[in-house]
Structures are given as C-alpha cells and as structure tokens.
Design an enzyme around this catalytic site. Structure first.
Site, PDB file in Angstrom:
ATOM      1  N   GLY A   1       0.826  -1.198   0.000  1.00 13.05           N
ATOM      2  CA  GLY A   1       0.000   0.000   0.000  1.00 13.05           C
ATOM      3  C   GLY A   1       0.857   1.243   0.000  1.00 13.05           C
TER       4      GLY A   1
ATOM      5  N   GLN B   1       3.021  10.042   1.251  1.00 10.20           N
ATOM      6  CA  GLN B   1       4.325   9.362   1.234  1.00 10.20           C
ATOM      7  C   GLN B   1       5.138   9.720  -0.006  1.00 10.20           C
ATOM      8  OE1 GLN B   1       2.508   5.304   2.208  1.00 10.20           O
ATOM      9  NE2 GLN B   1       4.509   5.194   3.203  1.00 10.20           N
TER      10      GLN B   1
ATOM     11  N   GLU C   1      -3.067   2.737   5.675  1.00 10.76           N
ATOM     12  CA  GLU C   1      -2.893   3.736   4.608  1.00 10.76           C
ATOM     13  C   GLU C   1      -3.703   4.990   4.904  1.00 10.76           C
ATOM     14  OE1 GLU C   1      -0.477   3.379   2.769  1.00 10.76           O
ATOM     15  OE2 GLU C   1      -0.177   1.240   3.126  1.00 10.76           O
TER      16      GLU C   1
ATOM     17  N   HIS D   1      -2.188   7.555   7.165  1.00  3.53           N
ATOM     18  CA  HIS D   1      -1.239   8.496   6.549  1.00  3.53           C
ATOM     19  C   HIS D   1      -1.938   9.802   6.161  1.00  3.53           C
ATOM     20  CE1 HIS D   1       2.496   6.249   6.292  1.00  3.53           C
ATOM     21  NE2 HIS D   1       1.883   5.189   5.784  1.00  3.53           N
TER      22      HIS D   1
END
Ligand code: NI
Length: 179
Positions: free
Chosen positions: A47, A52, A142, A145
């Site tokens: 993922g 990121q 995910e 994030h």
C-alpha cells in the site's frame, strides 16, 4: 510513469492532514496514481498513501496478493480517493506492521478487525466495501497516513518494535534449533 521518492519518517509531509481531492478524474490525479502504483511495486509494498510521495491529497492505493486476505482471493489493485472508514466491531487485532516510510522497522499494532469503507475511484464511482483481517489492516494503515499518523503512534507497547532483518534472523535461528 515514474518511480517517485518516498518520504521518510521525520519528513514533515508525513505529519500533515491531507486535503480532499476535488476532481477524481483529473489528469493530474490519474498521473499521480500511475506513478504511485509504479513506486509501490518498485518498493515491494502492499500500500501507499499520497503524502508518502509528498502530495497532500486524500488518496491511497493498495493491493493484496492472493493468500493474504481472509477469503484467500486477495484484493486487486484498489484506488481510494477521499476514503472514509467506519469500524464494524469493537474487536481489535494485534499484528506486525511495517511502512515504506519507516524502512527496516516493524512493530505490533492493534487495528479494528472488521471495517466498512467508502471512497471514490478514478472514474468517480463509489467504492463501498467491508473488510477484515489484513485487508482491514492495510486500509486503516494507509488511511492513517492521510491524518498524518504513522503506525508507530498507534502502537500500545513499543517493546515489540524491532528491526525486520533481526526478527528474520531470530526466526531462522529458532528454526535451526528445532531441526
Ligand atoms: Ni505506511
């Protein structure tokens, strides 16, 4: 398409709240997703979230190979734009997690065992699913994030934090002892 540089823990972008994607079908969004897919595959991850790769957009991608989801079928490559998660149980499962932004480390993180999630895909269609096990874990990781959270801040006991290579070395030693 291009393999993008992955932001590492300590980069302020990873602590930011991401912003809603206004137009899921926009060419820039489509290109970003294509680059994210290439980046995730090159890094060997399951993922990746837009922050990121230094985009403050509420957008994540993931895929699970067959054999790693609860039903054994895996989850095909999925794009979640402006995702929302809702827990479908109070049960939390502890399991090891790792993150491409925290290379080399792994630690035990409690996550909801079952969740529902909804998001939009690149065609502007609503994606609505229920998930459990690793599928639910990856989506929670995910989407964290997008709130500027790394898995480390979800850990309840930092004593499980370890270097992944050392855990593999320890496991190999134990296997040797048992033969
Ligand atoms: Ni991560």
């Amino acid at each position: 398409m291009a393999v993008l540089d992955i932001a590492l823990m300590g980069d302020p972008i990873l602590a930011c709240e991401a912003l809603p994607v206004e137009d899921p079908g926009d060419g820039a969004v489509v290109r970003l997703v294509a680059d994210m897919v290439e980046t995730m595959l090159a890094a060997g991850g399951v993922g990746l979230a837009a922050p990121q790769v230094r985009h403050r957009a509420r957008l994540v991608i993931f895929q699970l190979p067959p054999g790693r989801s609860a039903d054994g079928r895996g989850v095909p490559l999925t794009v979640l734009i402006n995702p929302r998660i809702e827990p479908l149980t109070d049960d939390m499962d502890p399991a090891y997690e790792a993150c491409l932004s925290v290379p080399g480390l792994t630690g035990v993180v409690p996550r909801w065992r079952r969740i529902g999630y909804r998001a939009w895909d690149l065609d502007g269609r609503l994606v609505e699913r229920e998930a459990e096990g690793l599928h639910a874990r990856v989506v929670q990781h995910e989407c964290d994030h997008l709130s500027g959270l790394l898995y480390l801040s979800r850990m309840q006991d930092l004593s499980s934090l370890a270097m992944t290579a050392e855990l593999h070395r320890q496991a190999a030693l134990r296997a040797k002892e048992n033969t």
